[in-house]
Design a protein around this motif. Sequence first.
Motif, mmCIF file in Angstrom:
data_model
loop_
_atom_site.group_PDB
_atom_site.id
_atom_site.type_symbol
_atom_site.label_atom_id
_atom_site.label_comp_id
_atom_site.label_asym_id
_atom_site.label_seq_id
_atom_site.Cartn_x
_atom_site.Cartn_y
_atom_site.Cartn_z
ATOM 1 N N GLU A 46 0.836 -1.193 0.000
ATOM 2 C CA GLU A 46 0.000 0.000 0.000
ATOM 3 C C GLU A 46 0.880 1.256 0.000
ATOM 4 O OE1 GLU A 46 -3.760 -1.833 -0.005
ATOM 5 O OE2 GLU A 46 -3.306 0.304 -0.058
ATOM 6 N N PRO A 47 1.584 1.546 -1.108
ATOM 7 C CA PRO A 47 2.362 2.781 -1.146
ATOM 8 C C PRO A 47 1.432 3.988 -1.052
ATOM 9 C CG PRO A 47 2.242 1.785 -3.324
ATOM 10 C CD PRO A 47 1.651 0.802 -2.375
ATOM 11 N N PRO A 48 1.959 5.154 -0.651
ATOM 12 C CA PRO A 48 1.095 6.323 -0.425
ATOM 13 C C PRO A 48 0.238 6.702 -1.623
ATOM 14 C CG PRO A 48 3.305 6.731 0.403
ATOM 15 C CD PRO A 48 3.366 5.431 -0.331
ATOM 16 N N SER A 49 0.762 6.515 -2.838
ATOM 17 C CA SER A 49 0.040 6.965 -4.029
ATOM 18 C C SER A 49 -1.113 6.034 -4.423
ATOM 19 C CB SER A 49 1.013 7.074 -5.206
ATOM 20 O OG SER A 49 1.773 5.887 -5.314
ATOM 21 N N LYS A 50 -1.144 4.812 -3.900
ATOM 22 C CA LYS A 50 -2.125 3.820 -4.355
ATOM 23 C C LYS A 50 -3.558 4.249 -4.043
ATOM 24 C CE LYS A 50 -3.326 -1.078 -3.948
ATOM 25 N NZ LYS A 50 -2.930 -2.398 -3.411
ATOM 26 N N LYS A 51 -3.767 4.803 -2.855
ATOM 27 C CA LYS A 51 -5.118 5.188 -2.452
ATOM 28 C C LYS A 51 -5.686 6.225 -3.413
ATOM 29 C CE LYS A 51 -7.671 6.886 1.578
ATOM 30 N NZ LYS A 51 -7.568 7.368 2.982
ATOM 31 N N LEU A 52 -4.870 7.199 -3.813
ATOM 32 C CA LEU A 52 -5.334 8.241 -4.729
ATOM 33 C C LEU A 52 -5.607 7.679 -6.117
ATOM 34 C CD1 LEU A 52 -5.781 11.292 -4.306
ATOM 35 C CD2 LEU A 52 -4.497 10.229 -2.486
ATOM 36 N N LEU A 53 -4.739 6.773 -6.586
ATOM 37 C CA LEU A 53 -4.933 6.197 -7.918
ATOM 38 C C LEU A 53 -6.232 5.395 -7.991
ATOM 39 C CD1 LEU A 53 -1.283 5.098 -8.700
ATOM 40 C CD2 LEU A 53 -2.667 6.634 -10.086
ATOM 41 N N LEU A 54 -6.474 4.584 -6.966
ATOM 42 C CA LEU A 54 -7.711 3.806 -6.952
ATOM 43 C C LEU A 54 -8.935 4.713 -6.864
ATOM 44 C CD1 LEU A 54 -6.715 0.789 -4.671
ATOM 45 C CD2 LEU A 54 -6.871 0.865 -7.152
ATOM 46 N N LEU A 92 22.608 12.695 -5.214
ATOM 47 C CA LEU A 92 22.205 12.630 -3.810
ATOM 48 C C LEU A 92 21.676 11.231 -3.522
ATOM 49 C CD1 LEU A 92 21.848 14.714 -1.377
ATOM 50 C CD2 LEU A 92 19.446 14.701 -2.004
ATOM 51 N N GLU A 93 22.084 10.681 -2.381
ATOM 52 C CA GLU A 93 21.590 9.369 -1.961
ATOM 53 C C GLU A 93 21.166 9.434 -0.508
ATOM 54 O OE1 GLU A 93 24.075 5.975 -2.322
ATOM 55 O OE2 GLU A 93 23.889 5.838 -4.493
ATOM 56 N N GLU A 94 20.055 8.764 -0.210
ATOM 57 C CA GLU A 94 19.618 8.627 1.177
ATOM 58 C C GLU A 94 19.646 7.147 1.533
ATOM 59 O OE1 GLU A 94 16.809 12.255 2.669
ATOM 60 O OE2 GLU A 94 15.840 10.463 1.933
ATOM 61 N N LEU A 95 20.409 6.811 2.581
ATOM 62 C CA LEU A 95 20.555 5.418 2.992
ATOM 63 C C LEU A 95 20.319 5.305 4.488
ATOM 64 C CD1 LEU A 95 23.828 4.589 1.025
ATOM 65 C CD2 LEU A 95 21.522 3.964 0.356
ATOM 66 N N ALA A 96 19.747 4.194 4.877
ATOM 67 C CA ALA A 96 19.518 3.934 6.299
ATOM 68 C C ALA A 96 20.444 2.806 6.746
ATOM 69 C CB ALA A 96 18.060 3.560 6.541
ATOM 70 N N ALA A 97 21.038 2.959 7.942
ATOM 71 C CA ALA A 97 21.848 1.895 8.521
ATOM 72 C C ALA A 97 20.900 0.926 9.203
ATOM 73 C CB ALA A 97 22.850 2.473 9.512
ATOM 74 N N PHE A 98 20.554 -0.156 8.485
ATOM 75 C CA PHE A 98 19.514 -1.059 8.964
ATOM 76 C C PHE A 98 19.971 -2.497 8.773
ATOM 77 C CE2 PHE A 98 15.271 -3.151 8.472
ATOM 78 C CZ PHE A 98 14.786 -2.830 9.728
ATOM 79 N N GLU A 99 19.851 -3.298 9.835
ATOM 80 C CA GLU A 99 20.235 -4.705 9.795
ATOM 81 C C GLU A 99 21.688 -4.878 9.346
ATOM 82 O OE1 GLU A 99 17.307 -6.785 7.463
ATOM 83 O OE2 GLU A 99 16.067 -7.082 9.234
ATOM 84 N N SER A 100 22.574 -4.099 9.956
ATOM 85 C CA SER A 100 24.027 -4.207 9.751
ATOM 86 C C SER A 100 24.479 -3.890 8.335
ATOM 87 C CB SER A 100 24.528 -5.618 10.127
ATOM 88 O OG SER A 100 24.198 -5.907 11.454
ATOM 89 N N GLN A 101 23.668 -3.136 7.588
ATOM 90 C CA GLN A 101 24.099 -2.715 6.267
ATOM 91 C C GLN A 101 23.397 -1.412 5.896
ATOM 92 O OE1 GLN A 101 22.887 -5.484 3.238
ATOM 93 N NE2 GLN A 101 21.075 -6.120 4.371
ATOM 94 N N LEU A 102 23.965 -0.714 4.931
ATOM 95 C CA LEU A 102 23.356 0.516 4.430
ATOM 96 C C LEU A 102 22.392 0.148 3.311
ATOM 97 C CD1 LEU A 102 26.466 2.869 4.305
ATOM 98 C CD2 LEU A 102 24.580 2.989 5.914
ATOM 99 N N VAL A 103 21.136 0.512 3.476
ATOM 100 C CA VAL A 103 20.103 0.144 2.509
ATOM 101 C C VAL A 103 19.286 1.378 2.158
ATOM 102 C CG1 VAL A 103 19.948 -2.215 3.372
ATOM 103 C CG2 VAL A 103 18.468 -0.457 4.345
ATOM 104 N N PRO A 104 18.630 1.376 0.977
ATOM 105 C CA PRO A 104 17.690 2.461 0.670
ATOM 106 C C PRO A 104 16.574 2.486 1.709
ATOM 107 C CG PRO A 104 18.170 1.168 -1.287
ATOM 108 C CD PRO A 104 18.755 0.420 -0.137
ATOM 109 N N LEU A 105 15.956 3.646 1.872
ATOM 110 C CA LEU A 105 14.894 3.771 2.859
ATOM 111 C C LEU A 105 13.767 2.789 2.540
ATOM 112 C CD1 LEU A 105 14.503 7.604 3.423
ATOM 113 C CD2 LEU A 105 15.403 5.938 5.000
ATOM 114 N N PRO A 106 13.374 1.957 3.508
ATOM 115 C CA PRO A 106 12.228 1.057 3.261
ATOM 116 C C PRO A 106 10.979 1.847 2.919
ATOM 117 C CG PRO A 106 13.391 0.462 5.288
ATOM 118 C CD PRO A 106 13.929 1.787 4.853
ATOM 119 N N ALA A 107 10.171 1.314 1.991
ATOM 120 C CA ALA A 107 8.966 2.033 1.565
ATOM 121 C C ALA A 107 7.895 2.039 2.649
ATOM 122 C CB ALA A 107 8.412 1.393 0.292
#
Length: 893
Positions: A328-336, A572-587
């Motif tokens: 359920e990404p934020p845009s889904k509600k509007l599209l539906l 520009l990159e945004e990364l989160a230190a999550f579960e012992s690794q740098l990952v893109p921000l979870p959706a």
Amino acid sequence: MPKFHVGQTDGGGDSSKFEIDVASLTKHAIILGATGSGKTVLSKVLVEEAALQGIPTFAIDPKGDIGNLAFKSATFDFSKWSEKEADALKIDRTEYAKSLQKMYADRMAEFAVRQDAHAEFAKTVTVRIFTPKSSAGLPVGISPDLSAPKDFSRLLQSDVSAAADLLDLTSYNLLRLAGYGEDDRKEITFVSALLEDAWKSGQSVTVKDLIRRIESPPISTVGSLHVSDVLGDKDRRKLVTKINLLISDPKLRSWSAAESLDFSELMKGPSINVLDLRNIQSEQEKHLFVELVLQQLFQWLIKQGSAQTLRYLLYFDEIAGYCPPVREPPSKKLLLLLIKQARAFGLGLLLASQNAVDLDYKVISNANVRFIGRLGAQRDIQRVSVGLELDSFAEKEISRLKAGEFFCNTFDPKFRGVIKSRWTLTYHRGPLENGEIAELMEGMKEEARQAGQVKTATVAATEEVGEEAEPKVEALAEEEPTAAKEEEKLLAKPKQEIHDDFLIAAGAHATTFMQLERKFEPKNLQSFAKLGNNVRSIRVLSTEQEEVFHPIFELSASVFEKGFAKQSLDKLEELAAFESQLVPLPAAHTLAPQRAVPAEARREAEKWKGELEKRTATLKADLQAKFDVIMEEKRIEHIAEKQARPKAKMADIDASIARLQDALNAELDSVKDQEKLYKQLKKEKAKKSRLISAENRIETKKQKVVTTRRKIEQLHTDRQALEDKLAEMEEEENEKFHAALSQIKSKSSFAIVGWLIETVYRARIIVNDKKEHAGDVRWSSYTGRGTWGRCSACSIPLESGSACSCGNLMCNRHLAYCKACLEPACTDHRALCYICNSTFCARHSARCELCGLPACTGHSGACSMCNRKVCNNCSQKKGLIKREIVCRSCSPS
């Protein structure tokens, strides 16, 4: 009824022309097809046809493929934009442009497109390209639209559902920007009630007005409760403070730096308005931006009133990521919501994706027109067939499709068959570069600047006569917290200075907090507990929540040169230190209110400094590699620009030399003819006067030959001088180029810009209703992973393992299974049979009461005389069939 000319159904010509009714698109259209199937071409064709019918289109473009609709020409002359493609193909630019011109003209004739269509498109259709978070195209930002919809009171009576959706969406998106989530229903309901009160009387609201209304509500009740019972003074004050973040939070301020989309201006006449999302680096920000843009579009639609015909078109390319079947990404509600209600306001949706399975079924079921192009494999065809409920005939047709061919299925009016898409009126090629977008939009930017100057002069004149112009958004005149001030000081520093102190300062005061969604709660603990087999039950006795903070790092790099190339590249990159690794921000997360970050979390963030430096260096290296290409292109461009005039002169000289050489050859031939005539006259002993006349003509011709040769020699000398000049220019430009290489500058930085908050549960549990475990029972509500107690043998915390029937937990290293019942058993409840050397649980083993050694039930038994448990070595079998066991002590000697 107006129709869109889409392509043809078979051999070609007017008889096979395939058209769809404009009205059929009010019930939406969907295009499916793998990469290279022609999906984008067909989409552009529909958008072009809409523009030719005077229907404006708003296109959302995640990949940058739609912007080249701006490459339009009344004569198919695309030479201005085809140069790089010609260079890549190693074809002369002029020749390539001519071949394109012929190819496009032939395609138009092949599909029987009316002759003046491309000229009309080039003349009448306006193409705008909006680039959020970039100045390449037309800038666009997010600003909450709280203006009153048209006839809202009537809408409230005639269509309560649409009015309620509009109020809820407007309130939710405003509060979402301020840090609230969907669960904060009290605040959303309260703001909705304030907006409803204003809109019913036709009053448009600004953020300033809303703040004042929250502080002093003009309504006394919300539903059947008093305002103070719904939201008390303290909560209302907190709400006001958070709404103020819309102008004080640096991250949100970057979004509001540009004006919002004005759909009233965009949706006038034949126009195509492309929203290019490529410059938004974060997927989360893309979804948020799309959601708010669609919310503004829906608001604007309601203000236009209902319509039965197609008035506007919304084209969304590669929609799958924004409207998936499960997430359920934020845009889904509007599209539906738009898919369900937009047709009532005259908006048709044109959606494109690579696979039906990646889309929510509601999207497909609401599409009246379906185009299915070539798919990659038979498996993909079967998946699409299941998603669209196709029969074997359709599957067979789809499997035979070529690029540009589509299986078309329309429900109103009925049509079912294969069509071939016509070619575009505009130059179709890969995604536009930022430089091309800037060039295409320069004229519109200039008009906008002039309009802004006029507007500024109007405001100044208004102020001179004493009228007060009310600002759209006004900051509250409050003293900001000390932490926020410290953060502003930090952000004001040069980025390179932040490296040393960002870990403590930014970590302590970062204002962006993002709460990960809770997917696993104590009530569904057993569904994801990784405890292997023999776990009959897990019962949670009690739980405690705690928050774990993961730093969000922003990495940036830029390379620029202001003299030679006059360009810059940024990343520009945004990364989160999550579960012992740098990952893109979870959706799956939402904005959260301010938190106090524990000192331990800030210290943990320091461990990432080395990795961040490496990643930032990689970012910069990638940009430098791209910038080297830009510099080389600029060198070639500068040389070509400087050498253009001398080369033109050389071309003129070459033409003159060729012309004079032709004249010289003619004179030489004439001299030969005259000499031949002179010899003939002499042989015939002609009069002396005729001989003299012939001699004079020969001499005159020879003088002309000498003069022409001198002219040719002079031209060759001039040409050589120009060649030397070209070589000097190239050498001079190369020197400038090498000097400019040393002037290339680069910047890179990293800093903490926020925190990702994960909710973790600690619990006491009972396994198999026998053994209680606590302390080390800890799991994430987001991932469902964690530890489930300690191994009864080695005491290490467990992420997975098995349980003994007694409830003791065991790690995989100390896990042993009973040979008889195959159930796991802990060290306290298992034994190794000294006879067969196999492991058995307590139920299937015994200790011999004579020798004291463990033995399994297969190698032990009870003495029939004294009933003692004895092993086979300490007993013997007696009786006719030797079933009776007699121990050594009871056996006669």
